[in-house]
Structure formats: C-alpha cells, structure tokens
Design a protein around this motif. Sequence first.
Motif, mmCIF file in Angstrom:
data_model
loop_
_atom_site.group_PDB
_atom_site.id
_atom_site.type_symbol
_atom_site.label_atom_id
_atom_site.label_comp_id
_atom_site.label_asym_id
_atom_site.label_seq_id
_atom_site.Cartn_x
_atom_site.Cartn_y
_atom_site.Cartn_z
ATOM 1 N N UNK A 158 0.866 -1.183 -0.249
ATOM 2 C CA UNK A 158 0.063 -0.016 -0.103
ATOM 3 C C UNK A 158 0.961 1.213 0.082
ATOM 4 N N UNK A 159 1.795 1.296 0.757
ATOM 5 C CA UNK A 159 2.849 2.465 1.024
ATOM 6 C C UNK A 159 3.515 2.572 -0.313
ATOM 7 N N UNK A 160 3.993 1.585 -1.224
ATOM 8 C CA UNK A 160 4.719 1.871 -2.411
ATOM 9 C C UNK A 160 3.768 2.265 -3.215
ATOM 10 N N UNK A 161 2.499 1.615 -3.443
ATOM 11 C CA UNK A 161 1.334 1.936 -4.474
ATOM 12 C C UNK A 161 1.150 3.666 -4.157
ATOM 13 N N UNK A 162 1.240 4.108 -2.949
ATOM 14 C CA UNK A 162 0.754 5.570 -2.469
ATOM 15 C C UNK A 162 1.839 6.585 -3.184
ATOM 16 N N UNK A 190 -0.456 12.266 1.682
ATOM 17 C CA UNK A 190 0.806 12.489 2.584
ATOM 18 C C UNK A 190 0.475 11.756 4.067
ATOM 19 N N UNK A 191 -0.788 12.245 4.551
ATOM 20 C CA UNK A 191 -1.110 11.493 5.779
ATOM 21 C C UNK A 191 -1.171 9.989 5.802
ATOM 22 N N UNK A 192 -1.934 9.719 4.528
ATOM 23 C CA UNK A 192 -2.057 8.257 4.562
ATOM 24 C C UNK A 192 -0.871 7.331 4.417
ATOM 25 N N UNK A 193 0.132 8.131 3.364
ATOM 26 C CA UNK A 193 1.506 7.368 3.238
ATOM 27 C C UNK A 193 2.245 7.384 4.615
ATOM 28 N N UNK A 194 2.334 8.493 5.091
ATOM 29 C CA UNK A 194 3.250 8.811 6.320
ATOM 30 C C UNK A 194 2.650 7.552 7.636
ATOM 31 N N UNK A 227 4.404 0.426 9.266
ATOM 32 C CA UNK A 227 5.382 -0.785 8.713
ATOM 33 C C UNK A 227 6.599 -0.791 9.710
ATOM 34 N N UNK A 228 6.996 0.724 10.009
ATOM 35 C CA UNK A 228 8.438 0.521 10.750
ATOM 36 C C UNK A 228 8.054 0.202 12.284
ATOM 37 N N UNK A 229 6.890 0.492 12.751
ATOM 38 C CA UNK A 229 6.748 -0.181 14.191
ATOM 39 C C UNK A 229 6.481 -1.532 14.082
ATOM 40 N N UNK A 231 11.454 2.036 -0.178
ATOM 41 C CA UNK A 231 10.285 2.338 -0.841
ATOM 42 C C UNK A 231 10.439 3.127 -2.249
ATOM 43 N N UNK A 232 11.652 4.115 -2.190
ATOM 44 C CA UNK A 232 11.969 4.879 -3.468
ATOM 45 C C UNK A 232 12.203 3.509 -4.549
ATOM 46 N N UNK A 233 13.126 2.520 -4.070
ATOM 47 C CA UNK A 233 13.573 1.696 -5.094
ATOM 48 C C UNK A 233 12.403 0.957 -5.823
ATOM 49 N N UNK A 234 11.448 0.618 -4.643
ATOM 50 C CA UNK A 234 10.287 -0.372 -5.203
ATOM 51 C C UNK A 234 9.175 0.522 -6.150
ATOM 52 N N UNK A 235 9.162 1.581 -5.684
ATOM 53 C CA UNK A 235 8.021 2.488 -6.345
ATOM 54 C C UNK A 235 8.059 2.218 -7.817
ATOM 55 N N UNK A 236 8.942 2.293 -8.559
ATOM 56 C CA UNK A 236 9.047 2.014 -9.946
ATOM 57 C C UNK A 236 8.929 0.582 -10.322
ATOM 58 N N UNK A 237 9.581 -0.219 -9.565
ATOM 59 C CA UNK A 237 9.361 -1.762 -9.829
ATOM 60 C C UNK A 237 7.985 -2.179 -9.705
ATOM 61 N N UNK A 238 7.179 -1.600 -8.725
ATOM 62 C CA UNK A 238 5.760 -1.998 -8.391
ATOM 63 C C UNK A 238 5.060 -1.777 -9.544
ATOM 64 N N UNK A 239 5.242 -0.745 -10.598
ATOM 65 C CA UNK A 239 4.317 -0.516 -11.845
ATOM 66 C C UNK A 239 5.427 0.055 -12.637
ATOM 67 N N UNK A 240 5.855 -0.503 -13.526
ATOM 68 C CA UNK A 240 6.719 0.067 -14.672
ATOM 69 C C UNK A 240 6.173 1.262 -15.367
ATOM 70 N N UNK A 241 4.967 1.442 -15.632
ATOM 71 C CA UNK A 241 4.069 2.142 -16.322
ATOM 72 C C UNK A 241 2.772 2.387 -15.562
ATOM 73 N N UNK A 242 2.260 3.465 -16.122
ATOM 74 C CA UNK A 242 0.846 3.808 -15.769
ATOM 75 C C UNK A 242 -0.277 2.768 -15.987
ATOM 76 N N UNK A 243 -0.064 2.068 -17.165
ATOM 77 C CA UNK A 243 -1.028 1.094 -17.833
ATOM 78 C C UNK A 243 -0.740 -0.067 -16.662
ATOM 79 N N UNK A 244 0.242 -0.632 -16.284
ATOM 80 C CA UNK A 244 0.314 -1.848 -15.303
ATOM 81 C C UNK A 244 -0.131 -1.439 -13.783
ATOM 82 N N UNK A 245 -0.009 0.041 -13.506
ATOM 83 C CA UNK A 245 -0.330 0.354 -12.330
ATOM 84 C C UNK A 245 -1.897 0.291 -12.408
ATOM 85 N N UNK A 246 -2.510 0.998 -13.381
ATOM 86 C CA UNK A 246 -4.049 1.010 -13.587
ATOM 87 C C UNK A 246 -4.667 -0.488 -13.536
#
Length: 379
Positions: A112-116, A296-300, A306-308, A330-345
Amino acid sequence: MKPVGITCIAWEEARILESGKISVRQFTILVFLIAVGDSILILPAIPAAEAKQDAWLSGILGLLTGLLVVYLIGTVGRLYPRLNLIECNAKIFGAWFGTIASLLFLGYIYYNAVGLVRIISDFMATQIMPETPIDAVHILFLSIIFMSLRLGLETIARASEIFLPWFVLLFLGLVLFLVPQVDIEQLHPFFANGIKPVLRGSIFSATNPYIELVPLLMIFPYVNRTEKLRKHLVAGALFAGIVLVIMIALSILVLGADFTSRNMYPSYTLAKQISIGHFIERLEVIMAIMWIITVFVKASIFTYLLQLGLAQLLKLRDTRVLALPLVFILAGSATAFAPNITSFNYATTSYWPFFDMTFGLALPVLLIGVHALRRRGGA
C-alpha cells in the motif's frame, strides 16, 4: 492466565517502541484523511467505468458496505484494546502462526505504501511537473515521509489537525464553485444497464477507502481513550464516505459518465472546469492541494506502521533505526511496483480490491473466529 505466544516482557518491550499518545479527536481525523486518501482523485473513474451514470449509487452502496467492514475492524480492536495488531496476532494465533500472519500483514502495508508513493509521483510528473523525472518526485516526497518517521505518531496526528481545516475549506470551495456547472440530465436514465454494474462498481468503492483502514488497528493502544474507538472509527469513515460520494456525483454531473470513466484523474479534471465570469478559472490547484494532504497523511501513517511492526517483530528497542532503510526501499520499489501507468491501473482495478479484502475483511473475521473458539475452549 498466561498469554499464549507472547510474554508480558514482550508486551512491555512493545510499549517502549511507541510511548506517545494521541487523542480520540486526532484518531478520528486520521481515519477521515486516510479514508479520503488517494480515493478522492482516482475513485470516480472506476465505478463510472462499471455503472456509468449510476456510479453515485455505487458510491453510496460502497459506503454502506464499507461501514459494516469498518465496524468489524473496530470489533477486532475491542478484543484486546491494549494490544496492537502484531500483538493480537501473537496472542490469538500463537507465536508461530501469529508471526506468519504479522509478516503477511506488514507485506500488505508495504505494498500500500509503495502504491501511494507511485501514484503521487505519477500525478506530479504527468499533471503538474511534466519535465521533472519521476525519481526526483520520489525523493522529494519520501524526504517528507522520512521526517514524519523520525518524529513519530504524535507529530503526524498533530499535523493532521492542522491540515483538516484547510482540507474542509478547500473542499467546500470546490463544491461551491462547481455548482453552476452541474447538469442533472447527466444522471439519466437510472439503472440503464440493471443492478449488476452498480454492484460491480461498489466493490472498489468499498475496498479502497474503507477496508484499507485495517492498518489503523496498529495504533489502537496508543489512543488515550480506547473504549469508544469503534464509534470514532466508523464516524471518521462515514464523513470520508460523504466526501467521496459527493466527488463521484459531481464528476458525473459535470463531466458526464463517459468522460469520467476514461480519465485517470477525473476529480482533477473536474476542478479545471471551474469558470466564474471568466475571471475565476483553472482552480485545479485546489484539488491538487487537497489530494497531496490526504495522500501524505495516508502514506506517512502506513510507512510508520510498517516501521513499528517490523521493529516489534525484530525486537528492536528503537523504531527510528528503520526509517532510512525503509525510505530507500520504498524509493526503489515504487518504479518496480508498476513500470508504467498502464500496469498500475491494471493492478488497482483488477486484483487490488481482492487483495484489500483478504487483509481487511478475511483477517478480521479469522481473528474474531479464532478468538471465540479459544475462549470457548478455555484457552
């Protein structure tokens, strides 16, 4: 009676990880902002794609269904109000199965955090700063998340109190400015394709805003008064649901069902339609600010939880040592999670609702069921 799968010492160590407390009011505000979250920008398109002009009915049905699930989530929190979900898993399922359940649940929060992170980066890079590399947006956004991780739950809750009046003011202004653009005929005819499309559209309307509140079980023990938390959880979700149903209805009334369903960010496009006397125009910044606040609130909160949770499972004495590694992951996973917007959708509209239901519906039911069986057996 000795607790199963977790010792009193382990409980005490868990308390040390988060010594802060938030008020019931702050908790309700967090529920509201997290439920609105990313849904305020992307939600109208999905029920509109299924139910067309009846998408607002899907929103209402999703709200009613979601409130029932939120009530169920609150019931889990009442089983052991002094324990968070990681501790509840260990107490109810036992040490081994509890650890497995907790790891899977933390994986859910992680995705969820990566998706946000991914969705706010896509939005900023395509709509607001198209010449800025998406990785730069990742770094900027996660830098703020890193600060919230270091400062802790109390600071995030206080920031939410500051953000809430601005969100409400901007939302009311947006609705007021859009009233002249409303066309009631856009809602006709009702149930043109029957009830099934409305039901299909309600699935995402229930999962994304409301079922994704299940991670908040992690902060139940850190609220000052736990006896009425279920009521405040439902109240926060209800207020958020009203906002989301209004946004779905406005998108249909102003843009039309077809255009809403084909637009990635219909609420943002909706704000572009504001035109009063050819003087007050292009106020989409209102929607952008509202969305950035809620995401921002949801991702934070999700990253903090996750940290806790990881700190508890790893038996660390300080959660903050995980802040920097988590931000880099999270920074490294954000792109790998969905290489493009089509796959994210595709991910958000195909399997993600069922992913939500697994952890936001099936897990609470399982916890309540096993707890009832253990009490009946005298364990």
